[in-house]
Design a protein around this motif. Sequence first.
Motif, PDB file in Angstrom:
ATOM      1  N   ILE A 127      36.415  25.122   7.450  1.00  0.00           N
ATOM      2  CA  ILE A 127      37.500  24.129   7.438  1.00  0.00           C
ATOM      3  C   ILE A 127      38.823  24.740   6.975  1.00  0.00           C
ATOM      4  O   ILE A 127      39.838  24.615   7.659  1.00  0.00           O
ATOM      5  CB  ILE A 127      37.086  22.927   6.563  1.00  0.00           C
ATOM      6  CG1 ILE A 127      36.048  22.087   7.334  1.00  0.00           C
ATOM      7  CG2 ILE A 127      38.287  22.064   6.228  1.00  0.00           C
ATOM      8  CD1 ILE A 127      35.550  20.906   6.565  1.00  0.00           C
ATOM      9  N   PRO A 128      38.876  25.463   5.829  1.00  0.00           N
ATOM     10  CA  PRO A 128      40.184  26.021   5.451  1.00  0.00           C
ATOM     11  C   PRO A 128      40.734  26.945   6.516  1.00  0.00           C
ATOM     12  O   PRO A 128      41.936  26.972   6.776  1.00  0.00           O
ATOM     13  CB  PRO A 128      39.887  26.773   4.151  1.00  0.00           C
ATOM     14  CG  PRO A 128      38.455  26.637   3.879  1.00  0.00           C
ATOM     15  CD  PRO A 128      37.854  25.697   4.807  1.00  0.00           C
ATOM     16  N   ILE A 155      34.722  17.457  12.717  1.00  0.00           N
ATOM     17  CA  ILE A 155      33.601  18.034  13.469  1.00  0.00           C
ATOM     18  C   ILE A 155      32.922  19.114  12.644  1.00  0.00           C
ATOM     19  O   ILE A 155      31.697  19.147  12.486  1.00  0.00           O
ATOM     20  CB  ILE A 155      34.099  18.611  14.813  1.00  0.00           C
ATOM     21  CG1 ILE A 155      34.484  17.491  15.764  1.00  0.00           C
ATOM     22  CG2 ILE A 155      33.029  19.502  15.453  1.00  0.00           C
ATOM     23  CD1 ILE A 155      35.208  17.972  17.002  1.00  0.00           C
ATOM     24  N   LEU A 156      33.765  19.986  12.058  1.00  0.00           N
ATOM     25  CA  LEU A 156      33.187  21.076  11.259  1.00  0.00           C
ATOM     26  C   LEU A 156      32.385  20.490  10.105  1.00  0.00           C
ATOM     27  O   LEU A 156      31.300  20.969   9.756  1.00  0.00           O
ATOM     28  CB  LEU A 156      34.306  21.970  10.725  1.00  0.00           C
ATOM     29  CG  LEU A 156      34.975  22.863  11.760  1.00  0.00           C
ATOM     30  CD1 LEU A 156      36.058  23.691  11.109  1.00  0.00           C
ATOM     31  CD2 LEU A 156      33.940  23.786  12.386  1.00  0.00           C
ATOM     32  N   GLU A 157      32.897  19.388   9.532  1.00  0.00           N
ATOM     33  CA  GLU A 157      32.169  18.787   8.404  1.00  0.00           C
ATOM     34  C   GLU A 157      30.798  18.305   8.855  1.00  0.00           C
ATOM     35  O   GLU A 157      29.769  18.589   8.244  1.00  0.00           O
ATOM     36  CB  GLU A 157      32.970  17.602   7.873  1.00  0.00           C
ATOM     37  CG  GLU A 157      33.415  17.798   6.424  1.00  0.00           C
ATOM     38  CD  GLU A 157      34.398  16.726   6.059  1.00  0.00           C
ATOM     39  OE1 GLU A 157      35.583  16.943   6.360  1.00  0.00           O
ATOM     40  OE2 GLU A 157      33.956  15.677   5.564  1.00  0.00           O
ATOM     41  N   LYS A 158      30.814  17.592  10.031  1.00  0.00           N
ATOM     42  CA  LYS A 158      29.541  17.005  10.490  1.00  0.00           C
ATOM     43  C   LYS A 158      28.543  18.119  10.773  1.00  0.00           C
ATOM     44  O   LYS A 158      27.371  18.053  10.394  1.00  0.00           O
ATOM     45  CB  LYS A 158      29.762  16.181  11.768  1.00  0.00           C
ATOM     46  CG  LYS A 158      30.516  14.892  11.547  1.00  0.00           C
ATOM     47  CD  LYS A 158      29.673  13.905  10.725  1.00  0.00           C
ATOM     48  CE  LYS A 158      30.448  12.628  10.429  1.00  0.00           C
ATOM     49  NZ  LYS A 158      31.727  12.917   9.723  1.00  0.00           N
ATOM     50  N   ILE A 205      46.757  15.875  14.628  1.00  0.00           N
ATOM     51  CA  ILE A 205      45.602  14.993  14.849  1.00  0.00           C
ATOM     52  C   ILE A 205      44.419  15.815  15.307  1.00  0.00           C
ATOM     53  O   ILE A 205      43.284  15.633  14.853  1.00  0.00           O
ATOM     54  CB  ILE A 205      45.985  13.902  15.863  1.00  0.00           C
ATOM     55  CG1 ILE A 205      47.013  12.966  15.219  1.00  0.00           C
ATOM     56  CG2 ILE A 205      44.772  13.132  16.311  1.00  0.00           C
ATOM     57  CD1 ILE A 205      47.737  12.104  16.185  1.00  0.00           C
ATOM     58  N   LEU A 206      44.686  16.795  16.202  1.00  0.00           N
ATOM     59  CA  LEU A 206      43.592  17.656  16.675  1.00  0.00           C
ATOM     60  C   LEU A 206      42.932  18.353  15.499  1.00  0.00           C
ATOM     61  O   LEU A 206      41.705  18.416  15.390  1.00  0.00           O
ATOM     62  CB  LEU A 206      44.185  18.696  17.625  1.00  0.00           C
ATOM     63  CG  LEU A 206      43.285  19.167  18.767  1.00  0.00           C
ATOM     64  CD1 LEU A 206      43.013  18.023  19.704  1.00  0.00           C
ATOM     65  CD2 LEU A 206      43.956  20.312  19.492  1.00  0.00           C
ATOM     66  N   LEU A 207      43.770  18.834  14.570  1.00  0.00           N
ATOM     67  CA  LEU A 207      43.236  19.550  13.410  1.00  0.00           C
ATOM     68  C   LEU A 207      42.308  18.648  12.616  1.00  0.00           C
ATOM     69  O   LEU A 207      41.228  19.058  12.197  1.00  0.00           O
ATOM     70  CB  LEU A 207      44.395  20.004  12.507  1.00  0.00           C
ATOM     71  CG  LEU A 207      44.715  21.478  12.585  1.00  0.00           C
ATOM     72  CD1 LEU A 207      45.912  21.778  11.723  1.00  0.00           C
ATOM     73  CD2 LEU A 207      43.528  22.271  12.078  1.00  0.00           C
ATOM     74  N   SER A 208      42.727  17.388  12.432  1.00  0.00           N
ATOM     75  CA  SER A 208      41.879  16.519  11.617  1.00  0.00           C
ATOM     76  C   SER A 208      40.564  16.274  12.334  1.00  0.00           C
ATOM     77  O   SER A 208      39.504  16.231  11.707  1.00  0.00           O
ATOM     78  CB  SER A 208      42.601  15.199  11.369  1.00  0.00           C
ATOM     79  OG  SER A 208      42.806  14.564  12.595  1.00  0.00           O
ATOM     80  N   ILE A 209      40.601  16.182  13.686  1.00  0.00           N
ATOM     81  CA  ILE A 209      39.340  16.003  14.423  1.00  0.00           C
ATOM     82  C   ILE A 209      38.458  17.226  14.243  1.00  0.00           C
ATOM     83  O   ILE A 209      37.269  17.133  13.933  1.00  0.00           O
ATOM     84  CB  ILE A 209      39.645  15.752  15.914  1.00  0.00           C
ATOM     85  CG1 ILE A 209      40.365  14.419  16.083  1.00  0.00           C
ATOM     86  CG2 ILE A 209      38.373  15.776  16.738  1.00  0.00           C
ATOM     87  CD1 ILE A 209      40.953  14.240  17.461  1.00  0.00           C
TER      88      ILE A 209
END
Lengths: 128, 64
Positions: B32-33, B22-25, B14-18
Amino acid sequence: MEIMQIVGIGLLAAFIAVILKPVKPEISIQVSIAAGIIIFIMLIGKISSVVKLLETYNKKANIDMVYFSTLLKIVGIAYISEFAAEICKDAGESAIASKIELGGKVIIVVLAIPIVTSLLDLIIDIMP
Amino acid sequence: MELELIFRIAAIGILLSIVNSILEKSDKKELIPLANLTGIIIVIIMLVPHIREFFDTIKTIFLF
């Protein structure tokens, strides 16, 4: 009892794996591997007591230890290859899963050869 | 008793998806990779001792 724990852990891990599936499919596979390992480690006591029981009766009937240990090895190989093949199928890699099962089958056949040869020798001796 | 392992892996996931969102925003899309890879490596490092113990117990039980 033990079964309640096993069912609880299994359902919980399945639940978490489903949550993580869309977000992070790689981590959901790890969750299913971890759940499989945990459930097996919980069952060690029971499996080893069954094996010890079979071993004592094997000694009582003084059957040769080779047969019993090969039998146990075959059961172990079957269990491990099925464990890995199911995880690969969950991950969607059914091709790899069938390769693992093929490997397991080949190793089991190789292990069974000495027993089969001793049986055939016995039959040949009996034949007139 | 081993539930903690499953919860830890779930938390990392879950942390990874957060971290990804964040990186996307903050439009650092190229990280991201990398973040994904480090997360997976952390989980693998956590799992390896358990897998080794799993294989050792199978060896002892099934008289390999």
